[in-house]
Structure formats: C-alpha cells, structure tokens
Design a protein around this motif. Structure first.
Motif, PDB file in Angstrom:
ATOM      1  N   TRP A   1       0.840  -1.199   0.000  1.00 27.78           N
ATOM      2  CA  TRP A   1       0.000   0.000   0.000  1.00 27.78           C
ATOM      3  C   TRP A   1       0.875   1.249   0.000  1.00 27.78           C
ATOM      4  O   TRP A   1       1.877   1.327   0.712  1.00 27.78           O
ATOM      5  CB  TRP A   1      -0.905   0.024   1.220  1.00 27.78           C
ATOM      6  CG  TRP A   1      -2.021  -0.979   1.201  1.00 27.78           C
ATOM      7  CD1 TRP A   1      -2.138  -2.094   1.973  1.00 27.78           C
ATOM      8  CD2 TRP A   1      -3.190  -0.937   0.364  1.00 27.78           C
ATOM      9  NE1 TRP A   1      -3.303  -2.764   1.670  1.00 27.78           N
ATOM     10  CE2 TRP A   1      -3.966  -2.077   0.686  1.00 27.78           C
ATOM     11  CE3 TRP A   1      -3.643  -0.065  -0.623  1.00 27.78           C
ATOM     12  CZ2 TRP A   1      -5.170  -2.351   0.050  1.00 27.78           C
ATOM     13  CZ3 TRP A   1      -4.847  -0.340  -1.254  1.00 27.78           C
ATOM     14  CH2 TRP A   1      -5.603  -1.470  -0.917  1.00 27.78           C
ATOM     15  N   CYS A   2       0.495   2.220  -0.802  1.00 30.83           N
ATOM     16  CA  CYS A   2       1.217   3.491  -0.866  1.00 30.83           C
ATOM     17  C   CYS A   2       0.233   4.630  -0.630  1.00 30.83           C
ATOM     18  O   CYS A   2      -0.851   4.663  -1.228  1.00 30.83           O
ATOM     19  CB  CYS A   2       1.884   3.672  -2.233  1.00 30.83           C
ATOM     20  SG  CYS A   2       3.064   2.360  -2.642  1.00 30.83           S
ATOM     21  N   SER A   3       0.607   5.558   0.238  1.00 32.71           N
ATOM     22  CA  SER A   3      -0.260   6.680   0.571  1.00 32.71           C
ATOM     23  C   SER A   3      -0.173   7.774  -0.479  1.00 32.71           C
ATOM     24  O   SER A   3       0.903   8.064  -1.000  1.00 32.71           O
ATOM     25  CB  SER A   3       0.136   7.241   1.939  1.00 32.71           C
ATOM     26  OG  SER A   3      -0.546   8.437   2.220  1.00 32.71           O
ATOM     27  N   PHE A   4      -1.287   8.399  -0.780  1.00 31.71           N
ATOM     28  CA  PHE A   4      -1.325   9.480  -1.765  1.00 31.71           C
ATOM     29  C   PHE A   4      -0.435  10.648  -1.329  1.00 31.71           C
ATOM     30  O   PHE A   4       0.244  11.265  -2.127  1.00 31.71           O
ATOM     31  CB  PHE A   4      -2.767   9.950  -1.966  1.00 31.71           C
ATOM     32  CG  PHE A   4      -2.928  11.080  -2.943  1.00 31.71           C
ATOM     33  CD1 PHE A   4      -2.681  10.887  -4.295  1.00 31.71           C
ATOM     34  CD2 PHE A   4      -3.329  12.340  -2.515  1.00 31.71           C
ATOM     35  CE1 PHE A   4      -2.834  11.929  -5.204  1.00 31.71           C
ATOM     36  CE2 PHE A   4      -3.487  13.386  -3.410  1.00 31.71           C
ATOM     37  CZ  PHE A   4      -3.236  13.179  -4.753  1.00 31.71           C
ATOM     38  N   ASN A   5      -0.452  10.955  -0.020  1.00 31.38           N
ATOM     39  CA  ASN A   5       0.325  12.078   0.506  1.00 31.38           C
ATOM     40  C   ASN A   5       1.658  11.656   1.121  1.00 31.38           C
ATOM     41  O   ASN A   5       2.316  12.472   1.771  1.00 31.38           O
ATOM     42  CB  ASN A   5      -0.494  12.836   1.553  1.00 31.38           C
ATOM     43  CG  ASN A   5      -1.522  13.753   0.922  1.00 31.38           C
ATOM     44  OD1 ASN A   5      -1.192  14.775   0.327  1.00 31.38           O
ATOM     45  ND2 ASN A   5      -2.787  13.378   1.033  1.00 31.38           N
ATOM     46  N   ASN A   6       2.020  10.385   0.969  1.00 32.29           N
ATOM     47  CA  ASN A   6       3.278   9.837   1.494  1.00 32.29           C
ATOM     48  C   ASN A   6       3.325   9.783   3.021  1.00 32.29           C
ATOM     49  O   ASN A   6       4.356   9.418   3.583  1.00 32.29           O
ATOM     50  CB  ASN A   6       4.486  10.645   0.975  1.00 32.29           C
ATOM     51  CG  ASN A   6       4.584  10.620  -0.535  1.00 32.29           C
ATOM     52  OD1 ASN A   6       4.334   9.598  -1.173  1.00 32.29           O
ATOM     53  ND2 ASN A   6       4.911  11.750  -1.132  1.00 32.29           N
ATOM     54  N   GLU A   7       2.258  10.139   3.688  1.00 33.30           N
ATOM     55  CA  GLU A   7       2.130   9.997   5.137  1.00 33.30           C
ATOM     56  C   GLU A   7       0.740   9.428   5.398  1.00 33.30           C
ATOM     57  O   GLU A   7      -0.259  10.124   5.232  1.00 33.30           O
ATOM     58  CB  GLU A   7       2.316  11.339   5.839  1.00 33.30           C
ATOM     59  CG  GLU A   7       3.718  11.899   5.726  1.00 33.30           C
ATOM     60  CD  GLU A   7       3.876  13.222   6.433  1.00 33.30           C
ATOM     61  OE1 GLU A   7       4.403  13.227   7.554  1.00 33.30           O
ATOM     62  OE2 GLU A   7       3.464  14.245   5.864  1.00 33.30           O
ATOM     63  N   PHE A   8       0.691   8.189   5.817  1.00 33.12           N
ATOM     64  CA  PHE A   8      -0.571   7.459   5.845  1.00 33.12           C
ATOM     65  C   PHE A   8      -1.638   8.131   6.710  1.00 33.12           C
ATOM     66  O   PHE A   8      -2.816   8.098   6.386  1.00 33.12           O
ATOM     67  CB  PHE A   8      -0.332   6.016   6.310  1.00 33.12           C
ATOM     68  CG  PHE A   8       0.167   5.108   5.219  1.00 33.12           C
ATOM     69  CD1 PHE A   8      -0.692   4.205   4.602  1.00 33.12           C
ATOM     70  CD2 PHE A   8       1.484   5.165   4.792  1.00 33.12           C
ATOM     71  CE1 PHE A   8      -0.245   3.371   3.583  1.00 33.12           C
ATOM     72  CE2 PHE A   8       1.935   4.338   3.775  1.00 33.12           C
ATOM     73  CZ  PHE A   8       1.074   3.443   3.163  1.00 33.12           C
ATOM     74  N   TYR A   9      -1.226   8.746   7.830  1.00 35.33           N
ATOM     75  CA  TYR A   9      -2.233   9.318   8.721  1.00 35.33           C
ATOM     76  C   TYR A   9      -3.000  10.467   8.064  1.00 35.33           C
ATOM     77  O   TYR A   9      -4.087  10.834   8.515  1.00 35.33           O
ATOM     78  CB  TYR A   9      -1.588   9.773  10.034  1.00 35.33           C
ATOM     79  CG  TYR A   9      -0.710  10.999   9.935  1.00 35.33           C
ATOM     80  CD1 TYR A   9      -1.230  12.266  10.186  1.00 35.33           C
ATOM     81  CD2 TYR A   9       0.635  10.895   9.610  1.00 35.33           C
ATOM     82  CE1 TYR A   9      -0.432  13.387  10.109  1.00 35.33           C
ATOM     83  CE2 TYR A   9       1.436  12.008   9.532  1.00 35.33           C
ATOM     84  CZ  TYR A   9       0.907  13.262   9.783  1.00 35.33           C
ATOM     85  OH  TYR A   9       1.705  14.377   9.695  1.00 35.33           O
ATOM     86  N   LYS A  10      -2.457  11.037   6.989  1.00 32.48           N
ATOM     87  CA  LYS A  10      -3.153  12.103   6.271  1.00 32.48           C
ATOM     88  C   LYS A  10      -4.137  11.564   5.242  1.00 32.48           C
ATOM     89  O   LYS A  10      -4.914  12.321   4.664  1.00 32.48           O
ATOM     90  CB  LYS A  10      -2.133  13.014   5.577  1.00 32.48           C
ATOM     91  CG  LYS A  10      -1.270  13.806   6.542  1.00 32.48           C
ATOM     92  CD  LYS A  10      -0.342  14.746   5.815  1.00 32.48           C
ATOM     93  CE  LYS A  10       0.484  15.573   6.800  1.00 32.48           C
ATOM     94  NZ  LYS A  10       1.389  16.521   6.112  1.00 32.48           N
ATOM     95  N   ASP A  11      -4.115  10.254   5.011  1.00 34.79           N
ATOM     96  CA  ASP A  11      -4.982   9.650   3.993  1.00 34.79           C
ATOM     97  C   ASP A  11      -5.881   8.569   4.569  1.00 34.79           C
ATOM     98  O   ASP A  11      -6.402   7.732   3.832  1.00 34.79           O
ATOM     99  CB  ASP A  11      -4.133   9.062   2.864  1.00 34.79           C
ATOM    100  CG  ASP A  11      -3.537  10.136   1.968  1.00 34.79           C
ATOM    101  OD1 ASP A  11      -4.298  10.986   1.486  1.00 34.79           O
ATOM    102  OD2 ASP A  11      -2.308  10.142   1.769  1.00 34.79           O
ATOM    103  N   LEU A  12      -6.076   8.578   5.876  1.00 34.31           N
ATOM    104  CA  LEU A  12      -6.925   7.587   6.533  1.00 34.31           C
ATOM    105  C   LEU A  12      -8.060   8.272   7.275  1.00 34.31           C
ATOM    106  O   LEU A  12      -7.863   9.314   7.909  1.00 34.31           O
ATOM    107  CB  LEU A  12      -6.105   6.762   7.526  1.00 34.31           C
ATOM    108  CG  LEU A  12      -5.126   5.743   6.941  1.00 34.31           C
ATOM    109  CD1 LEU A  12      -4.112   5.313   7.997  1.00 34.31           C
ATOM    110  CD2 LEU A  12      -5.886   4.526   6.420  1.00 34.31           C
TER     111      LEU A  12
END
Length: 287
Positions: free
Chosen positions: A267-278
């Motif tokens: 899994w790769c986050s859109f913003n490169n920081e997962f907590y910003k995309d959850l």
C-alpha cells in the motif's frame, strides 16, 4: 482555533497560555506575530485575549478570516477539519455548476487557501474522458478547484445534490473519474487494481504494532496486506477518533484510505504519510 503556534519573536513553538503569560510580562509584543507550527500549513495566527489578565480560555486563531489550515494540519482539530471540508466541497459544487472539473491535489501542493477564491481564475482546459452515460462530459472542461481533504471527498460522495456518475474528478493528466469510480469497496469488489489512486474502504480491525505503530487489517480475507501508520499521529487527528476508541479491542470498524496498491502488493499513501490519507468510522458512512 489551536493551542500551539510558532512565535516569530521567540523563534520557537509555544502554547497559547505561554504566549499570553509572556505578553503580560512584556516578553512578547505582538499578538499577531505567530504562524501555525505545522510547516506545511504555516498560516498566520493571532493569540486571543492578549491583554486580558483574567483570561481563562486562550488559543490561536487565523489572523485572517479568509485563511484556512491545510487539510491534515497537525495542529488543527475537528472544527478546523470540518470547516476545511465544507469549504472544499462548496468550492467544488460551484466549479461543477460552471461545468468545471475538480483536481485531486496532494496536501503539500496546496498551501494557504483563501476562502474568497471560489475557483481558479486562470483556469486551463483539459480534455475529459469520453463517457456516453454522462451527459455533457465529452468535451473540453476547465479546471476549477482543488480537493485535498479525504473528508471533502467523502462529503461530496454523500451530497445528494451531486451526480456521482459524472466524470468531475481529475486524478491525473490522463484520468478523469466519477465519484462512484473513485470509491472502491474492498468488501464487495476484487481484485484490487494496481497503481490506481482511489479511496479504498471496508471493514477493518486496528491493533498496536511495535508500540508506536498502528496496524489496520482488512476483514475481507482476499486483502492480505494491512495498512500501517504512526499511532500517535493518527490518534491526534480527528480522522483517527474511532480507531483510537477501538484499537486492540477486536472490534470491526470501517476505514477509508486514499492511495494505491503497487505491483509489489504494498500500500502506498497518496500524501506519502498514511495518517493524512486515513479516515475511520463506526459504520459505512457513504450510505
């Protein structure tokens, strides 16, 4: 309103209470000499009740009513997140009414946002993807506004004034999607596409991982790869409220994740920081 800011006079992050105390002692001179401590946000802030010796509730507020904290700002709370989401959604609806498309942007690409900017004045034109089932969407359309907050996208999906079958969301220079296409239900649909930025949602269980991490495991058995994020960062956010309430309790809740699954099944986050995309919810809030 936030409880901490960066003091331009002291060159350090301080609490609102400390700022107020230093103002009374004369160490600080200007109640507007503050910016948001989140370096990506950095909007100008003002300390409230600056000269009030009997003040009880002190905080920092945007110096201009036209400024908003960025989506996912590490300092902002639930009210700011909801305010930002409402602003982005209303901007999007104005753009769509003018036959424009909404551009998906990374949080780092969108700095301070002015609320009076209902749509980008110097709009460029792009060809949209042909779709016979979507009326009037087979011609060139102007870009009109940006979407950065995952909550804004969820709110748009739920808004009955919008047609979720129209291709109004620009994901990349070559991909325009409907909201129905952008939201991917992991519990009912398989396989998961590779390298396709979407909002993937479904039932999960959340648990602590190596003390500082948060592990998000999908209930659906065909999704073997869990999501991981920093536990403190996630729990500090309004988006992580339900995860905090149900961590390590074997409870099933819903997650909404913006990103993609790469060819290595990671899994790769859109913003490169997962907590910003959850975003977590007790139920499937889309319906």
């Amino acid at each position: 309103m936030v409880k901490r800011a960066y003091s331009l006079e002291l060159k350090e992050n301080i609490s609102a209470e400390t700022a107020h105390k230093n103002s009374l002692s004369g160490i600080l001179k200007n109640n507007r000499a503050f910016v948001c401590s989140d370096k990506e946000c950095n909007i100008k802030l003002t300390c409230t009740k600056w000269s009030d010796k009997s003040a009880k509730r002190i905080f920092f507020t945007p110096s201009s009513k036209n400024d908003l904290h960025i989506a996912g700002c590490n300092e902002s709370g639930e009210d700011e997140e909801k305010h930002r989401s409402k602003f982005e959604k209303e901007n999007a609806k104005t753009t769509i009414a003018k036959n424009g498309v909404i551009v998906l942007k990374k949080i780092s690409e969108q700095k301070t946002v002015k609320q009076e900017s209902k749509y980008i004045k110097d709009a460029i034109t792009i060809p949209t993807i042909s779709n016979k089932s979507s009326n009037d969407f087979n011609r060139v359309k102007p870009e009109g506004s940006y979407i950065t907050s995952i909550l804004s996208l969820i709110d748009m999906y739920k808004d009955t004034d919008l047609n979720n079958k129209n291709k109004i969301l620009k994901i990349s220079s070559t991909e325009n999607l409907t909201l129905e296409e952008f939201f991917f239900n992991i519990d009912t649909t398989s396989p998961i596409p590779t390298n396709k930025t979407r909002i993937y949602y479904g039932k999960v269980k959340v648990s602590t991982f190596k003390e500082t991490g948060l592990k998000i495991s999908f209930i659906n058995s065909h999704i073997s790869q869990p999501l991981f994020t920093n536990k403190k960062r996630m729990f500090d956010k309004y988006y992580g409220k339900y995860a905090k309430e149900h961590v390590d309790k074997d409870a099933e809740i819903y997650v909404f994740f913006r990103g993609y699954l790469n060819e290595k099944n990671k899994w790769c986050s859109f913003n490169n920081e997962f907590y910003k995309d959850l975003y977590f919810s007790k139920t499937n809030i889309l319906y």
